[in-house]
Design an enzyme around this catalytic site. Structure first.
Site, short mmCIF file in Angstrom:
data_model
loop_
_atom_site.label_atom_id
_atom_site.label_comp_id
_atom_site.label_asym_id
_atom_site.label_seq_id
_atom_site.Cartn_x
_atom_site.Cartn_y
_atom_site.Cartn_z
N GLU A 1 -3.55 2.30 1.67
CA GLU A 1 -3.75 3.50 2.49
C GLU A 1 -4.39 4.68 1.75
OE1 GLU A 1 0.09 4.29 4.25
OE2 GLU A 1 0.10 2.38 5.32
N GLU B 1 0.09 -6.85 8.35
CA GLU B 1 1.34 -6.24 8.82
C GLU B 1 1.41 -6.30 10.34
OE1 GLU B 1 2.08 -2.42 6.99
OE2 GLU B 1 1.22 -3.04 5.09
C1 GLA Z 1 2.95 0.61 5.91
C2 GLA Z 1 3.20 -0.02 4.58
C3 GLA Z 1 4.30 -1.03 4.63
C4 GLA Z 1 5.45 -0.57 5.47
C5 GLA Z 1 4.96 -0.22 6.81
C6 GLA Z 1 6.13 0.13 7.69
O1 GLA Z 1 2.16 -0.11 6.73
O2 GLA Z 1 2.07 -0.63 4.04
O3 GLA Z 1 4.77 -1.22 3.35
O4 GLA Z 1 6.10 0.52 4.88
O5 GLA Z 1 4.10 0.86 6.65
O6 GLA Z 1 7.31 -0.46 7.32
#
Ligand code: GLA
Length: 399
Positions: free
Chosen positions: A182, A287
């Site tokens: 990020e 994710e």
């Molecule tokens: C982001 C992070 C993850 C996690 C998610 C929510 O996407 O990359 O590690 O913390 O948020 O759990």
């Protein structure tokens, strides 16, 4: 189809219901028969339920982010489901800086060692998440012993020590790392995180160099959310091209893919993967979840720093998901997997952020205490209609 899938899980729940919940409180003599029953039930599940990993074998790896209970055996039912369904695992939290390196000079590998051992014992592709991020990192990381901001050189040294220590410990065992998480703003510019403001823009290159140095054979990833938006996607594309021009090793872009029922459209998902892949790296879905609850923010975001106070109207399904929404979710997941399958070869891995709905971060983000339904398995770890829909995408009935 749905009926035949759910039978073994009901059998399992019945056995577990009479034993599993209280296992730890009982004497050893009671534990052994309970464990045998659990193992028997697990074997039943594995024998009778289709598995995601088999269904998508040859297309991409398929995995989930695990919490401590799942990989340490406390949640035997969750662990059995993970073993039956997935061939790659990511740690939800235990390799984040605040857990693994809580104080200067203090590393704590208790949980991450268990996570890696679980993956190895089950022959899984183990992912490390995450080395350099602005969140879940203690404040001391950016300060000297007097609390003053570190210099560029001191922070680079600290970053290198962390990466060498953590990546080095699992060299050859953790096969791929989210090196930087990020780093971009929504407009595609670099986020002014402490990493960027203290070190400068090249902190990203440095993190990748240190990770490559620590394990030259590990896959290295840049991971971010909202890549379906053109400006942010352009920022990632430019970043990857720059890294490649500079000769930096980068294997894949991780697209977090925290989706809603209606966003992004399949066409947008498709064009996002195409655009990211044009840089010459793989694209991992890292994710995946589909939030069915009402949005409480104006903009789409997955910024974990966000916390919204809201009234109960934003928690419309506290007891169960209405059948109509369940079907929408199933259709939505099928649409997503049709696109992903069309990009087999480019998409190397698809990882869900959690296993059953009860585990999901979306029960507490961005509003605490909602009841969320974003995954393929419900709160009892039973497959939902969305699971069947995804399996059908991989194995169409008349194919
Ligand atoms: C982001 C992070 C993850 C996690 C998610 C929510 O996407 O990359 O590690 O913390 O948020 O759990």
């Amino acid at each position: 189809m749905i009926f035949s899938l759910s039978v073994p899980f009901r059998v399992f729940r019945a056995i577990r219901g009479s034993s599993g919940g209280a296992v730890r409180a009982r004497k050893a003599t009671h534990v052994i028969p309970s464990l045998v029953a659990t193992l028997f039930a697990c074997a039943q599940i594995q024998a009778q339920t289709p598995s995601l990993k088999d269904a998508f074998a040859g297309a991409f790896k398929i995995g989930a982010a695990l919490n401590v209970n799942q990989f340490s055996g406390v949640d035997a039912r969750g662990a059995a489901l993970v073993k039956a369904q997935f061939n790659t695992i990511s740690p939800e939290n235990v390799l984040k800086w605040e857990v693994v390196h809580p104080r200067p000079g203090v590393y704590d590998f208790t949980q991450s060692d268990r996570f890696v051992a679980f993956g190895e014992a089950n022959g899984m592709f183990i992912v490390g998440h995450t080395l350099v991020w602005h969140s879940q990192v203690p404040r001391w990381v950016f300060q000297d012993s007097a609390g003053k901001p570190l210099t560029r050189d001191a922070l680079l040294a600290r970053m290198r020590d962390h990466i060498q220590t953590v990546v080095g410990r699992y060299k050859g065992r953790i096969k791929g790392w989210d090196v930087v998480n990020e780093a971009l703003n929504e407009d595609g510019t670099l986020r002014h995180s402490p990493w960027q403001t203290i070190i400068g823009d090249d902190y990203i290159e440095k993190a990748f160099e240190f990770a490559h140095e620590a394990d030259p054979s590990a896959e290295l990833y840049y991971n971010d959310y909202n890549l379906e938006f053109p400006a942010k996607r352009a920022g990632v594309v430019a970043l990857v091209r720059k890294l490649k021009r500079e000769g930096i090793t980068i294997t894949a872009v991780g697209s977090q893919t925290h989706d809603k029922l209606a966003f992004p459209t399949p066409a947008r998902l498709d064009s996002t993967i195409t655009a990211l892949a044009a840089t010459g790296v793989k694209v991992n879905v890292t994710e995946l979840d589909v939030d069915v609850l009402p949005s409480v923010t104006q903009n789409r975001t997955a910024d974990v720093g966000l916390s919204v106070r809201a009234n109960s109207s934003v928690n419309p399904y506290p007891d169960s998901l209405p059948a109509a929404v369940q079907q929408q979710l199933a259709k939505r997941y099928a649409d997503i997997f049709r696109v992903l399958l069309a990009h087999r070869g480019t998409v190397d891995r698809v990882t869900f952020w959690g296993v059953g709905d009860g585990d999901s971060w979306l029960n507490n983000w961005p509003v605490r205490g909602r009841t969320s339904y974003p995954l393929l398995f419900d709160r009892a770890d039973q497959p939902k209609p969305a699971f069947d829909a995804v399996i059908r995408v991989a194995r169409p009935p008349h194919a």
